[in-house]
Scaffold this active site. Structure first.
Site, mmCIF file in Angstrom:
data_model
loop_
_atom_site.group_PDB
_atom_site.id
_atom_site.type_symbol
_atom_site.label_atom_id
_atom_site.label_comp_id
_atom_site.label_asym_id
_atom_site.label_seq_id
_atom_site.Cartn_x
_atom_site.Cartn_y
_atom_site.Cartn_z
ATOM 1 N N GLU A 111 1.138 -1.166 -0.328
ATOM 2 C CA GLU A 111 0.016 0.028 -0.394
ATOM 3 C C GLU A 111 0.881 0.945 0.110
ATOM 4 O O GLU A 111 1.797 1.424 0.284
ATOM 5 C CB GLU A 111 -0.674 -0.430 1.386
ATOM 6 C CG GLU A 111 -1.849 -0.888 1.408
ATOM 7 C CD GLU A 111 -2.710 -1.290 2.989
ATOM 8 O OE1 GLU A 111 -2.284 -0.536 3.107
ATOM 9 O OE2 GLU A 111 -2.875 -2.222 3.540
ATOM 10 N N LYS A 113 2.519 4.650 1.619
ATOM 11 C CA LYS A 113 2.368 4.819 3.507
ATOM 12 C C LYS A 113 1.511 6.736 3.251
ATOM 13 O O LYS A 113 2.312 7.150 2.740
ATOM 14 C CB LYS A 113 3.896 5.567 3.200
ATOM 15 C CG LYS A 113 3.525 4.865 4.471
ATOM 16 C CD LYS A 113 5.040 5.217 5.610
ATOM 17 C CE LYS A 113 4.920 5.045 7.558
ATOM 18 N NZ LYS A 113 4.661 6.332 7.614
ATOM 19 N N ASP A 115 1.118 10.279 4.466
ATOM 20 C CA ASP A 115 1.157 11.349 5.084
ATOM 21 C C ASP A 115 0.148 11.913 5.998
ATOM 22 O O ASP A 115 -0.509 12.737 5.156
ATOM 23 C CB ASP A 115 2.434 12.134 4.195
ATOM 24 C CG ASP A 115 3.007 12.642 5.031
ATOM 25 O OD1 ASP A 115 3.470 12.463 6.458
ATOM 26 O OD2 ASP A 115 3.462 13.778 4.641
ATOM 27 N N TYR A 236 -6.574 2.123 6.476
ATOM 28 C CA TYR A 236 -5.895 0.316 5.601
ATOM 29 C C TYR A 236 -5.385 -0.301 7.207
ATOM 30 O O TYR A 236 -4.555 -1.458 6.831
ATOM 31 C CB TYR A 236 -4.585 1.228 5.484
ATOM 32 C CG TYR A 236 -3.992 2.130 6.796
ATOM 33 C CD1 TYR A 236 -4.080 1.194 7.844
ATOM 34 C CD2 TYR A 236 -3.556 3.388 6.410
ATOM 35 C CE1 TYR A 236 -3.520 2.257 8.680
ATOM 36 C CE2 TYR A 236 -3.130 4.241 7.731
ATOM 37 C CZ TYR A 236 -2.645 3.602 8.495
ATOM 38 O OH TYR A 236 -3.001 4.181 9.118
ATOM 39 N N LYS A 323 11.086 4.081 2.667
ATOM 40 C CA LYS A 323 10.648 5.236 2.763
ATOM 41 C C LYS A 323 11.060 5.928 1.561
ATOM 42 O O LYS A 323 12.508 5.501 0.947
ATOM 43 C CB LYS A 323 11.492 6.113 3.861
ATOM 44 C CG LYS A 323 10.581 5.596 4.879
ATOM 45 C CD LYS A 323 9.318 6.406 5.132
ATOM 46 C CE LYS A 323 9.029 6.935 6.704
ATOM 47 N NZ LYS A 323 9.536 8.107 6.915
ATOM 48 N N CYS A 417 9.121 48.164 -1.627
ATOM 49 C CA CYS A 417 7.629 47.831 -1.932
ATOM 50 C C CYS A 417 8.597 47.356 -3.328
ATOM 51 O O CYS A 417 8.429 48.022 -4.062
ATOM 52 C CB CYS A 417 6.892 48.331 -2.042
ATOM 53 S SG CYS A 417 5.869 46.953 -2.782
ATOM 54 N N CYS A 420 5.627 49.680 -5.103
ATOM 55 C CA CYS A 420 5.679 51.103 -5.372
ATOM 56 C C CYS A 420 6.710 51.845 -4.732
ATOM 57 O O CYS A 420 6.013 53.097 -4.372
ATOM 58 C CB CYS A 420 4.160 51.449 -5.011
ATOM 59 S SG CYS A 420 4.451 50.741 -3.356
ATOM 60 N N CYS A 435 4.281 45.503 2.683
ATOM 61 C CA CYS A 435 4.255 47.671 1.438
ATOM 62 C C CYS A 435 2.859 47.923 2.604
ATOM 63 O O CYS A 435 1.698 46.976 2.757
ATOM 64 C CB CYS A 435 4.351 47.285 0.575
ATOM 65 S SG CYS A 435 3.507 48.548 -0.177
ATOM 66 N N CYS A 441 -0.490 50.680 -3.749
ATOM 67 C CA CYS A 441 0.199 49.707 -3.986
ATOM 68 C C CYS A 441 -0.583 49.518 -5.355
ATOM 69 O O CYS A 441 -1.421 48.341 -5.010
ATOM 70 C CB CYS A 441 0.799 49.281 -3.287
ATOM 71 S SG CYS A 441 2.051 48.012 -3.292
HETATM 72 S S1 IVH Z 1 -0.505 -0.098 8.741
HETATM 73 C C1 IVH Z 1 1.033 -1.894 12.453
HETATM 74 N N1 IVH Z 1 -0.081 1.630 6.567
HETATM 75 O O1 IVH Z 1 2.983 5.011 9.055
HETATM 76 C C2 IVH Z 1 0.875 -1.386 11.405
HETATM 77 N N2 IVH Z 1 0.478 3.198 8.842
HETATM 78 O O2 IVH Z 1 4.659 4.240 11.221
HETATM 79 C C3 IVH Z 1 -0.119 -0.376 11.764
HETATM 80 N N3 IVH Z 1 0.683 4.926 7.313
HETATM 81 O O3 IVH Z 1 1.100 5.620 11.975
HETATM 82 C C4 IVH Z 1 -0.069 0.969 10.359
HETATM 83 N N4 IVH Z 1 -0.408 4.520 5.574
HETATM 84 O O4 IVH Z 1 -0.192 6.396 10.526
HETATM 85 C C5 IVH Z 1 -0.164 1.335 7.552
HETATM 86 N N5 IVH Z 1 -0.697 2.053 3.895
HETATM 87 C C6 IVH Z 1 -0.537 2.032 6.178
HETATM 88 C C7 IVH Z 1 -0.049 3.489 6.390
HETATM 89 C C8 IVH Z 1 0.166 3.494 6.951
HETATM 90 C C9 IVH Z 1 0.250 5.613 6.651
HETATM 91 C C10 IVH Z 1 1.389 5.229 9.090
HETATM 92 C C11 IVH Z 1 0.065 5.412 9.859
HETATM 93 C C12 IVH Z 1 1.529 4.354 11.184
HETATM 94 C C13 IVH Z 1 2.088 4.758 10.926
HETATM 95 C C14 IVH Z 1 2.938 4.058 10.755
#
Ligand code: IVH
Length: 699
Positions: A111, A113, A115, A236, A323, A417, A420, A435, A441
């Site tokens: 999946e 990750k 943010d 998720y 990452k 500025c 102006c 400004c 302006c």
């Molecule tokens: S699974 C035990 N799936 O990443 C595993 N986490 O460092 C639980 N996160 O706190 C997390 N996308 O906020 C999972 N597809 C994803 C995710 C995800 C973002 C975040 C989540 C978690 C942190 C883990």
């Protein structure tokens, strides 16, 4: 430094970063640096376990709970994930999994990750009953009301929810009576941009990035404010006791079927090669998604195998995060230009030698403000690093000092500025230079028009796209009030070619022709005429008073009801209005005291704009209050101001606009205006509470 000192130092630093990140929603270091420091600490602790501190961040999940929300215990702990940054580390993870499963066949689900902010939602008999933050992993904040504002999150799930789950259930089965879903709450990028545009428009400091903005929003106390920001959430994981699925894949399919927002970007991968392919595929594709992502999550698919692999102190052994390194490129900083916004804030913009970054050509980057230029120590002609993170506009993250030559020139932040030539000023505690020539302006004037015509203000958007510029250039309008004097003869046939800009100096040589044909003129004049019917609250917002955004305009319009009340409102009364703090009150107070602004307001009045909130016509209920006059002050538990006015009118009473001898009753609510109360006392006008008023109506 001795190893013990090193351990102490790293522990303090990481705890501090954690605190900033989780409590204050501020990321002081990037994830990569944080994880490297954490790894260093873990390694030192392994070598010198005697120096390991009880509060070490290596043994717990970051974050604690805030005082403002009730604390809830998680039924299942909310863990974090181990991180990897390279194929080699990922292969090591795969080897550990293979070993742990003793040669059994296994599969992964990959999946993205996301943010944002980890959220956990509990459903009982199909109904969302609780939503919580991760907190310290064991206990989190109960932010149910805020979580309920997420439109894509079902408050109740259909399909006759309430069945008892069994391990053999297929994805089509009914959900169990009690379960939790977990996911990432986020602010979509487009929404983030919208909010920041709005904040810039009214002179509020900008939100740093979508993640912090999401986290700050989830922690707001007023869920009505939360709802205004369209938060979203991707789910998720699914948790229940007993388990109803055999694989993670099944849970994703079922969640989707039950109406949860599951991002379709997940994929089942037969082996680590397929995982690598997924990683490569999404490295640039992820920038097309509606939210920021910083990597991918790899999970062993079968639940029985997850159990077999188990957990370390803080993360599962069956999952890991990969990452992405931030997409970075290096290029030359050619020049810096300075943009002036509506409120006069001057923002430096870096012009770069075009460079390819994450699939797009980058020519410009944000430099935020003078502090940022100083912090980076960047000079013109330097080789700079540009990164694309969670935000849409790339940013300069550093200077390649090894490439600096004599050609590098200091950036001379202008003292005046750029538009102006008025000397710039800096307000205490603010990062931007301003400004102060608000009225003269040119870009500020242009932006004031753009603010005035927007949909949520006077809704004359047919005047957009350079047409205002032309009207200003031809001297036809100087202030938005002049729009109401425009005639067909003024407009018809106006034409001018402008260089194509995209917010920076012309690079393309293209021109754009702005032309006023009869149809355009008709549209504009009709829209100007129609704008006279825009409600008072829109007019108030259109004035462009610093810090008075839509919500504040609503509060002020609700409280005062008319422009006249507002024009003469004392500072203490303004500061008493719900949700209006001292800073906004001061800004509005000063604005309405400025003679030029008052003249402007009078011209708008003369043009026929709405200067009072409309009172609804209400059906008569009784004549209990016949012959009696009322006025109210403050806010009420059981009535909005509108409802209170409706009740008075519907029962034969009359609402007065001020305290006078003719007033029979002043109804006092929470935070009453002191001047009304004073005057009523002096004139011996009876003051009643909300309950007494309800009693007058017969309960
Ligand atoms: S699974 C035990 N799936 O990443 C595993 N986490 O460092 C639980 N996160 O706190 C997390 N996308 O906020 C999972 N597809 C994803 C995710 C995800 C973002 C975040 C989540 C978690 C942190 C883990």
């Amino acid at each position: 430094m001795t190893p013990q000192d090193q351990i102490n130092d790293l522990t303090d630093r990481l705890n501090y970063y954690n605190h900033q990140y989780y409590q204050n929603s501020v990321s002081e270091v990037d994830d990569f640096t944080f994880d490297r420091l954490l790894q260093q600490l873990a390694e030192l602790e392994r070598q010198y376990p005697e120096f390991r501190r009880p509060d070490t961040p290596t043994q717990r999940v970051g974050g604690t709970i805030s005082k403002e929300f009730p604390t809830v215990y998680h039924r299942f702990p909310m863990l974090s994930l181990g991180n990897t940054y390279s194929e080699a580390e990922l292969t090591e993870f795969d080897n550990r999994v293979r070993k742990g499963l003793n040669g059994q066949p296994y599969e992964y689900v990959c999946e993205l990750k996301f943010d944002g902010v980890a959220l956990s939602m509990t459903y009982e008999n199909g109904v969302l009953v609780q939503g919580a933050t991760r907190g310290d992993g064991v206990r989190g904040d109960d932010i149910t009301n805020n979580i309920r504002t997420i439109r894509t999150l079902p408050l109740r799930i259909g399909r006759g929810a309430g069945g008892q789950g069994h391990g053999t259930d297929s994805p089509n089965s009914v959900p169990p009576a009690l379960f939790e879903v977990r996911g990432e709450g986020f602010l979509p990028l487009a929404e983030f941009e919208r909010i920041n545009k709005e904040r810039e428009d009214i002179g509020e400091p900008l939100l740093a990035n979508p993640r912090n903005a999401a986290s700050g929003t989830f922690k707001q106390q007023d869920s009505a404010m939360v709802a205004k920001r369209r938060l979203d959430c991707y789910l998720y994981s699914f948790l229940s006791e007993p388990e109803v699925f055999q694989t993670h894949e099944e849970s994703l399919i079922a969640m989707k079927q039950w109406g949860f927002n599951v991002s379709p970007s997940w994929r089942k991968c037969a082996d680590i090669q397929a995982v690598m392919a997924y990683i490569n595929e999404w490295e640039t594709k992820r920038f097309d998604l509606p939210l920021g992502t910083d990597g991918i999550v790899i999970k062993v698919n079968r639940y029985d195998q997850q159990r077999e692999l188990g957990y370390t102190a803080k993360s599962p052994r069956w999952a890991i995060a990969f990452k992405y390194k931030a997409m970075a490129a290096s290029t030359t900083l050619n020049s810096v230009s300075y943009q002036v916004g509506r409120t006069g804030a001057v923002t430096p913009v870096a012009h770069l030698k075009p460079v390819l970054l994450a699939g797009t050509v980058v020519k410009r980057a944000s430099l935020h403000n003078a502090n940022e230029i100083q912090r980076l120590g960047v000079m013109i002609n330097d080789t700079v690093f540009v990164e694309k993170g969670g935000e849409i506009i790339p940013k300069i993250t550093g200077v390649d000092l090894s490439k600096r030559t004599e050609a590098s020139q200091p950036i001379n932040y202008p003292a005046e500025c750029p538009a102006c030539n008025t000397p710039l000023i800096r307000k205490e505690g603010e990062a931007h230079f301003y400004c102060p020539n608000e009225k003269g302006c040119p870009p500020q004037r242009q932006a004031r028009f753009e603010h005035f015509i927007q949909r949520r203000a006077m809704n004359i958007e047919s005047l957009g796209e350079g047409k205002i510029q032309l009207l200003i250039d031809r001297g036809l309008v100087q202030s938005p009030a002049d729009l109401y004097d425009l005639t067909n003869a003024n407009l018809l046939g106006l034409e001018k070619a402008y260089p194509e800009r995209e917010g920076g100096p012309d690079e393309t040589g293209k021109v754009r022709v702005v032309k006023f044909g009869q149809k355009t003129v008709d549209n504009i004049l009709n829209a100007i005429e129609a704008s006279k019917g825009q409600p008072f609250v829109n007019v108030l917002f259109a004035l462009g008073i610093r810090y008075v955004g839509n919500t504040t305009a609503e509060r002020l319009a609700d409280y005062f009801g008319s422009m006249d009340e507002l024009l003469n409102a004392p500072l203490d009364v303004l500061a008493n209005v719900p949700d209006v703090g001292p800073r906004i009150a001061q800004s509005a107070f000063e604005w309405f005291r400025d003679p030029e602004n008052r003249e402007y307001v009078e011209r708008l009045r003369a043009a026929g704009l709405q200067f009072a909130s409309e009172r609804k016509v209400v059906a008569q209920e009784s004549d209990t209050l016949a012959g009696k006059t009322f006025l109210y002050t403050g806010t009420f538990a059981n009535f909005t101001r509108e409802e209170l006015e409706e009740r008075i009118a519907a029962n034969g009473g009359k609402l007065l606009s001020g305290v006078s001898k003719k007033l029979n009753y002043l109804i006092i609510g929470e935070n009453p205006g002191p001047s009304k109360v004073d005057k009523a006392q002096k004139l011996n006008v009876p003051m009643i509470g909300e309950d007494e008023f309800t009693a007058m109506l017969g309960g």
